[in-house]
Design a protein around this motif. Structure first.
Motif, PDB file in Angstrom:
ATOM      1  N   LEU A  74       0.837  -1.205   0.000  1.00 34.83           N
ATOM      2  CA  LEU A  74       0.000   0.000   0.000  1.00 34.83           C
ATOM      3  C   LEU A  74       0.867   1.248   0.000  1.00 34.83           C
ATOM      4  CD1 LEU A  74      -2.902   1.117   0.392  1.00 34.83           C
ATOM      5  CD2 LEU A  74      -2.423   1.097   2.839  1.00 34.83           C
ATOM      6  N   CYS A  75       1.956   1.216   0.759  1.00 35.41           N
ATOM      7  CA  CYS A  75       2.820   2.385   0.888  1.00 35.41           C
ATOM      8  C   CYS A  75       4.254   2.030   0.531  1.00 35.41           C
ATOM      9  CB  CYS A  75       2.825   2.915   2.326  1.00 35.41           C
ATOM     10  SG  CYS A  75       1.343   3.784   2.754  1.00 35.41           S
ATOM     11  N   LEU A  76       4.968   3.034   0.006  1.00 38.50           N
ATOM     12  CA  LEU A  76       6.407   2.938  -0.173  1.00 38.50           C
ATOM     13  C   LEU A  76       7.056   3.876   0.835  1.00 38.50           C
ATOM     14  CD1 LEU A  76       6.736   3.104  -4.062  1.00 38.50           C
ATOM     15  CD2 LEU A  76       6.719   1.073  -2.588  1.00 38.50           C
ATOM     16  N   PRO A  77       8.347   3.664   1.121  1.00 36.23           N
ATOM     17  CA  PRO A  77       9.009   4.598   2.031  1.00 36.23           C
ATOM     18  C   PRO A  77       8.990   6.001   1.443  1.00 36.23           C
ATOM     19  CG  PRO A  77      10.389   2.674   1.582  1.00 36.23           C
ATOM     20  CD  PRO A  77       9.248   2.613   0.638  1.00 36.23           C
ATOM     21  N   SER A  78       9.144   6.973   2.301  1.00 42.37           N
ATOM     22  CA  SER A  78       8.968   8.356   1.864  1.00 42.37           C
ATOM     23  C   SER A  78      10.096   8.848   0.982  1.00 42.37           C
ATOM     24  CB  SER A  78       8.841   9.262   3.079  1.00 42.37           C
ATOM     25  OG  SER A  78       9.875   8.967   3.987  1.00 42.37           O
ATOM     26  N   THR A  79      11.296   8.331   1.139  1.00 42.81           N
ATOM     27  CA  THR A  79      12.422   8.861   0.377  1.00 42.81           C
ATOM     28  C   THR A  79      12.988   7.791  -0.539  1.00 42.81           C
ATOM     29  OG1 THR A  79      13.761   8.329   2.305  1.00 42.81           O
ATOM     30  CG2 THR A  79      13.146  10.635   1.988  1.00 42.81           C
TER      31      THR A  79
ATOM     32  N   GLU B  47       1.026   8.049   8.306  1.00 45.41           N
ATOM     33  CA  GLU B  47       1.540   7.734   6.965  1.00 45.41           C
ATOM     34  C   GLU B  47       1.958   8.986   6.184  1.00 45.41           C
ATOM     35  OE1 GLU B  47      -0.982   3.608   6.494  1.00 45.41           O
ATOM     36  OE2 GLU B  47      -1.901   5.522   6.009  1.00 45.41           O
TER      37      GLU B  47
ATOM     38  N   GLY C  32       3.965  11.628   4.444  1.00 44.46           N
ATOM     39  CA  GLY C  32       5.319  11.562   3.911  1.00 44.46           C
ATOM     40  C   GLY C  32       5.622  10.242   3.234  1.00 44.46           C
ATOM     41  N   GLN C  33       4.909   9.193   3.567  1.00 44.60           N
ATOM     42  CA  GLN C  33       5.085   7.936   2.837  1.00 44.60           C
ATOM     43  C   GLN C  33       4.427   8.069   1.471  1.00 44.60           C
ATOM     44  OE1 GLN C  33       3.658   4.611   5.154  1.00 44.60           O
ATOM     45  NE2 GLN C  33       5.653   4.414   6.139  1.00 44.60           N
ATOM     46  N   ARG C  34       4.759   7.151   0.592  1.00 47.14           N
ATOM     47  CA  ARG C  34       4.123   7.176  -0.713  1.00 47.14           C
ATOM     48  C   ARG C  34       3.104   6.053  -0.796  1.00 47.14           C
ATOM     49  NH1 ARG C  34       7.733   7.132  -5.338  1.00 47.14           N
ATOM     50  NH2 ARG C  34       8.894   5.622  -4.109  1.00 47.14           N
TER      51      ARG C  34
END
Lengths: 496, 496
Positions: free
Chosen positions: A196-201, B325, B327-329
């Motif tokens: 669902l989510c990827l890391p922010s950076t 969440e 900042g996460q993608r």
């Protein structure tokens, strides 16, 4: 069992007043600091069977200043001049002696009969390697590890008001697709559902630990399931938007005045995503015209009347309303209606209709006959400052065709053509030419697809006779640029 | 050859911020000076085979104050009480002894299992005579001249948050259709193309001379051709809008709090116009839900962000975004996308999504599961003042089926049902019931269609067992109101 798939140029362009929010990747190919027309970063090494692609990065600056054709045609300066000759209209194909295009794809093109100075079509056929943005271990992966993804890419671009937009799109659109796919390299190779989510950076070693991926198991039970396929579709959709945004930013440097329609095929992991125009034989596409997109255009004009500048009405009438008809009740339809009804003509109904005309004569804002495309950022309504662009959308329609679902034979082909082909050639005529030409060659002769592309271009161009280019039935051939890809569908297995 | 047509309740309701311009007829059935719920004008005399319609005008005031069922059921006060009994859930059909419904239409209904105080479904089956607004000679025509038009009409209305909207629509929608058709009486009976313009003052004797009609021959050559069929479609489309506007104006007098979905069949001049829900066997319809209408809803929210009141985001996420969440993608899609992509979560993404959930749990603005319908003018987002209505559209989808194009046999039927039927019954199960019941009767026995309607209602209701209404397979039957029309398609020839 699929017999033949036909498709053609999709008409594309930006929905709505303000641009929708787009994901920004740090290494997106649209940095304004990059030299104009130069690809955002050096191309990755293609695998062994890499196609002879469109212009290499070093040539782009030179290409900007002069007429260019796809590099896979390997045209010498003399050959380029012959390809640019409106009188002879010689059909161009990649040389027999060179490396074949991927999948033994056939290609042929011919310049217009004088409609524009140069050929405003462009084509691109590439094998594109996508390196993942990070590895699971957190360390950047070496390309030699073979953990990236490859996609096969075919693009036809039909320019208008100049060839620059088509040229720019043919050089860069597949790179935008590659950028969008970078995040997905690991995800698409993992059979479990996408995180669902990827890391922010993205790319930062510290954040690339897979434990940072928020998997669906940790989410509420009401979470929607997202397929791998829909991620690829989303990547292609965003790539088109970003390509159009790059054209808007860099149009001065690239001397992009006009725009282009785009028809793109992406082959990735056994599936073909096609952004296309309608075909009867197996409909893989549809046309985007003021007629087919009437309700989208009217809805935008109705919800954002400021975009009509007091010059246009979002209502459609069977023809332009005349001042003497004020007070009469005339047939009309609004953004919701598929039928027609009568309404009393008021003053504002005398404005020019947003959508008018039929067939080839249909126009949006009395200006343009296509409603989707890349570029055209400077386009205004004739003798007005009203921009066309919010109505002209760069958003593609993506259809997915699973090549592994059928056992294709060598005669199964996907025909991509620009308007020059389809304006004068019906689906059935294309099917007949496919039959006739392919049956004259051995099934395993790879040159049959180039011969077919040439036959289709010749059949649409005709021969010079009676002061014009005429077809055997004496009707006029196409005076437009004509470009055709013939992609054999029986072949991909050996490349995937 | 058509075997069976199935369809069901369409989910309907007003697009966009401001209402679109609507034609105003001087004698429209929505005068605010008329007593509430009273039909706008006395009903025209129906022809000989007129169906027993919904409540007659004299009864409407009484009906307003109490529970009512369709008058064609001819329920006595005791029968009405039995129909209102949640425990027994007796199936109701028109009596054998009375006059048959037009086309020998079958009908059956049953009340819910306690979900709401009364049955919130309503039904209407009528033969409606449309007198032209004027004759060619300029003098109002007498109905006895037989120059008007007749249409056959079936309507199912599935109410929510009370039964008043369904009741009002069942009494008045066909009258709005009649009003819209009045202008078309002469036009539809004339094989030449419809006139582009009508005189400015309908009904005024001085302006009704046919020489005032601006025929297409006097227009530019670029005039669009408008078919008779599209005029009927436009009339039905406008009738729905006007019905919804009347509900908005008169909702206090009619005590209309909730809304309703509507499914309507109009038979006119050999064609059936169906406003419907999707069916597999011959798809005549589709459902309007937050899922199927996602892109329309998101586009409206994107173009008119003020309608989201800072409480909702037009973007869709696979589930609600959580503050941690930021900042996460996360996966998302916007109004243009069919695929999914990742975007960096920002503060405004924490707003509630305009569209969320899947299947039966899909919701718009976290409030309602349907996206089209009549009424609901008071509906607000839970614990907010934000209106739902601009997203909830009253606009129908109209499909035309030409009954004369096929030779229908007595087993060819159109099945209209409310959610109570389709929630627990698949297309194939309906088809099997059609086969089973109809084959048990002689083809010319008109009671077979009522028997079929009853069997379909019983099959969806089930029988009381294990503390619930259960189907033979022991699954739960529908606890909702269930209403079914069975319209034989082999019959219309004798009525047209």
């Amino acid at each position: 069992m699929l017999n033949r798939v036909r498709s053609a140029v999709a008409h594309l362009v930006s929905s709505g007043g303000a641009p929708p929010p787009r994901p920004k990747s740090p290494d997106l190919p649209n940095s304004t600091s990059a030299p104009p027309a130069a690809p955002p970063q050096a191309p990755r090494s293609p695998p062994a069977r890499a196609g002879s692609g469109s212009a290499a990065p070093a040539k782009t600056v030179e290409a900007r200043a002069s007429f260019s054709r796809p590099t896979f045609l390997q045209l010498s300066p003399g050959g380029l001049r012959r390809a640019d000759d409106h009188a002879g209209r010689a059909v161009q194909s990649p040389p027999d002696t060179g490396r074949r295009l991927p999948w033994s794809t056939g290609y042929a093109e011919v310049i217009n009969a004088g409609k524009s100075r140069h050929n405003e079509d462009q084509a691109c056929c590439e094998v594109v390697y996508v390196e993942g943005r990070r590895s699971v271990s957190g360390a950047p992966r070496e390309p030699s590890q073979g953990q990236g993804l490859c996609f096969y890419y075919w693009g036809l671009f039909d320019g208008h008001a100049g060839g620059r937009a088509a040229e720019m799109a043919s050089r860069l659109l597949h790179r935008h697709i590659r950028e969008q796919l970078k995040d997905l390299v690991e995800i698409l190779q993992d059979p479990s559902p996408p995180p669902l989510c990827l890391p922010s950076t993205p790319g930062a070693p510290g954040s690339s630990d897979s434990s940072h991926l928020v998997g669906p198991q940790s989410c509420w039970s009401s979470q929607k399931e997202v397929t791998h396929e829909s991620l690829v579709v989303g990547a292609i959709e965003n790539a088109f938007q970003l390509m159009d945004e790059q054209m808007a930013r860099e149009r001065r440097g690239h001397q992009v005045e006009g725009g282009c329609c785009a028809l793109v095929v992406v082959y990735l992991l056994g599936k073909v995503a096609i952004i296309v125009r309608n075909g009867e034989i197996i409909p893989m596409s549809r046309e985007f015209t003021p007629e087919t997109e009437r309700q989208r255009l009217q809805t935008l004009g109705f919800l954002k009347p400021e975009l009509l500048g007091g010059e246009f009405t979002h209502l459609e009438f069977p023809r332009r309303v005349q001042p003497k008809e004020l007070g009469q009740r005339m047939l009309y339809r609004d953004q919701n209606m598929t039928g027609w009804a009568y309404k009393k003509i008021e003053l504002e109904d005398l404005r020019f209709p947003l959508v008018c005309g039929e067939g080839k004569k249909a126009r949006m804002m009395a200006t343009i006959g296509v409603t989707r495309g890349l570029g055209d950022h400077n386009l205004r309504v004739c003798s007005s400052t009203l921009p066309i662009k919010p109505f002209l959308s760069s958003f593609p329609e993506v259809r997915v065709y699973d090549l592994t679902q059928y056992e294709h034979c060598p005669d199964d082909v996907l025909v991509l053509g620009t308007d020059g082909l389809w304006d004068v050639t019906s689906d059935c005529e294309v099917a007949a030419t496919v039959d006739r030409v392919l049956s004259a060659y051995e099934p395993n002769d790879p040159s049959r697809y180039t011969a077919l592309a040439q036959a289709l271009v010749l059949g649409a161009r005709g021969t010079p006779r009676d002061r014009g280019w005429r077809l055997p039935n004496n009707k006029l051939g196409s005076g437009d640029d004509i470009s055709v890809f013939v992609i054999p569908l029986g072949g991909p297995g050996s490349y995937s």
